[in-house]
Design a protein around this motif. Structure first.
Motif, PDB file in Angstrom:
ATOM      1  N   TYR A 183     -22.000  -0.611  -1.561  1.00 39.33           N
ATOM      2  CA  TYR A 183     -21.123  -0.912  -1.460  1.00 39.33           C
ATOM      3  C   TYR A 183     -21.125  -2.818  -1.005  1.00 39.33           C
ATOM      4  O   TYR A 183     -22.260  -2.745  -0.345  1.00 39.33           O
ATOM      5  CB  TYR A 183     -19.964  -0.412  -0.239  1.00 39.33           C
ATOM      6  N   SER A 208      -3.596   2.083   4.724  1.00 35.47           N
ATOM      7  CA  SER A 208      -5.157   1.623   3.902  1.00 35.47           C
ATOM      8  C   SER A 208      -5.311  -0.384   4.359  1.00 35.47           C
ATOM      9  O   SER A 208      -4.302  -0.781   4.854  1.00 35.47           O
ATOM     10  CB  SER A 208      -4.504   1.433   2.058  1.00 35.47           C
ATOM     11  N   TYR A 209      -6.844  -0.463   4.517  1.00 32.75           N
ATOM     12  CA  TYR A 209      -7.072  -1.583   5.178  1.00 32.75           C
ATOM     13  C   TYR A 209      -7.697  -2.785   4.385  1.00 32.75           C
ATOM     14  O   TYR A 209      -7.785  -2.026   3.104  1.00 32.75           O
ATOM     15  CB  TYR A 209      -7.873  -1.185   5.863  1.00 32.75           C
ATOM     16  N   LYS A 215     -14.472   2.088   0.670  1.00 33.18           N
ATOM     17  CA  LYS A 215     -14.446   2.795  -0.184  1.00 33.18           C
ATOM     18  C   LYS A 215     -13.328   2.955  -0.455  1.00 33.18           C
ATOM     19  O   LYS A 215     -12.227   2.887  -1.999  1.00 33.18           O
ATOM     20  CB  LYS A 215     -15.023   3.878  -1.173  1.00 33.18           C
ATOM     21  N   GLU A 216     -12.761   4.186   0.390  1.00 31.46           N
ATOM     22  CA  GLU A 216     -11.616   4.767  -0.461  1.00 31.46           C
ATOM     23  C   GLU A 216     -10.322   3.639  -0.391  1.00 31.46           C
ATOM     24  O   GLU A 216      -9.381   3.778  -0.842  1.00 31.46           O
ATOM     25  CB  GLU A 216     -10.924   5.394   1.294  1.00 31.46           C
ATOM     26  N   ALA A 217     -10.017   2.729  -0.086  1.00 37.07           N
ATOM     27  CA  ALA A 217      -9.768   1.227   0.232  1.00 37.07           C
ATOM     28  C   ALA A 217      -9.402   0.379  -0.598  1.00 37.07           C
ATOM     29  O   ALA A 217      -8.761  -0.781  -0.824  1.00 37.07           O
ATOM     30  CB  ALA A 217      -8.801   0.439   1.881  1.00 37.07           C
ATOM     31  N   ASN A 218     -10.672   0.430  -1.156  1.00 34.69           N
ATOM     32  CA  ASN A 218     -11.787  -0.913  -1.836  1.00 34.69           C
ATOM     33  C   ASN A 218     -11.400  -2.317  -0.640  1.00 34.69           C
ATOM     34  O   ASN A 218     -11.034  -3.350  -1.326  1.00 34.69           O
ATOM     35  CB  ASN A 218     -10.282  -1.371  -3.026  1.00 34.69           C
ATOM     36  N   LYS A 260     -19.447   5.486   8.153  1.00 28.13           N
ATOM     37  CA  LYS A 260     -18.048   6.222   8.519  1.00 28.13           C
ATOM     38  C   LYS A 260     -17.404   4.983   7.374  1.00 28.13           C
ATOM     39  O   LYS A 260     -16.346   5.063   7.197  1.00 28.13           O
ATOM     40  CB  LYS A 260     -17.282   6.482   9.841  1.00 28.13           C
ATOM     41  N   SER A 267     -16.986   4.611   3.891  1.00 26.27           N
ATOM     42  CA  SER A 267     -15.960   5.636   2.760  1.00 26.27           C
ATOM     43  C   SER A 267     -14.958   5.604   3.229  1.00 26.27           C
ATOM     44  O   SER A 267     -13.810   5.230   1.979  1.00 26.27           O
ATOM     45  CB  SER A 267     -16.312   6.980   3.987  1.00 26.27           C
ATOM     46  N   LEU A 268     -14.077   4.580   4.236  1.00 30.82           N
ATOM     47  CA  LEU A 268     -13.308   4.320   4.443  1.00 30.82           C
ATOM     48  C   LEU A 268     -12.713   2.676   3.983  1.00 30.82           C
ATOM     49  O   LEU A 268     -11.375   3.057   3.310  1.00 30.82           O
ATOM     50  CB  LEU A 268     -12.795   3.529   5.536  1.00 30.82           C
TER      51      LEU A 268
END
Length: 140
Positions: A78, A2-3, A28-31, A22, A25-26
């Motif tokens: 975002y 997670s970043y 959003k996944e990691a907030n 890209k 997407s990353l």
């Protein structure tokens, strides 16, 4: 993994949208926080000094580039925390931005064409930047 803060290097061409997609997407996944940087190597300082500070920059008119970054950010669903326009050596300015923003992922694009194979900055970036690096493959 997670970043927390993703820095996206953009060149303000159409291919930047692929790199940004890209990264979003990353993020959003990691907030994670998301920041953009555009490095202009064409307005190098005449002093010869290679400043590693983003704040110690000579004055140049970069309104056009800032406006283009804002236009890219507005189209996203975002938030973009920082939109930086700097001048100088790509790997030096990216390293400074990573350090000053405390970014833990740098996302860049790479074209697989003749000139990119000869003059690619990827090797310099990989050997200079001290964080995770995602290189996005870009078609011609």
């Amino acid at each position: 993994m997670s970043y927390n803060h993703i820095l996206v290097a953009v060149d303000l061409t159409k291919s930047s949208e692929i790199v940004i997609s890209k990264a979003v997407s990353l993020a959003k996944e990691a907030n994670a926080k998301l920041s953009f940087i555009y490095v202009d190597p064409n307005h190098l300082s005449t002093s010869g000094a290679r400043s590693t500070s983003l704040l110690a920059m000579p004055e140049v008119d970069n309104r056009k580039e800032k406006q283009e970054l804002r236009a890219l950010a507005v189209r996203l669903d975002y938030p973009v925390e920082n939109m930086l326009v700097v001048i100088g050596d790509l790997e030096v300015k990216l390293t400074a931005a990573v350090n000053q923003l405390d970014a833990d992922l740098l996302v860049c694009g790479h074209h697989h064409d003749f000139w990119s194979r000869l003059l690619s900055s990827v090797r310099k970036i990989a050997n200079t930047v001290n964080t995770d690096l995602l290189i996005v493959h870009l078609e011609k």
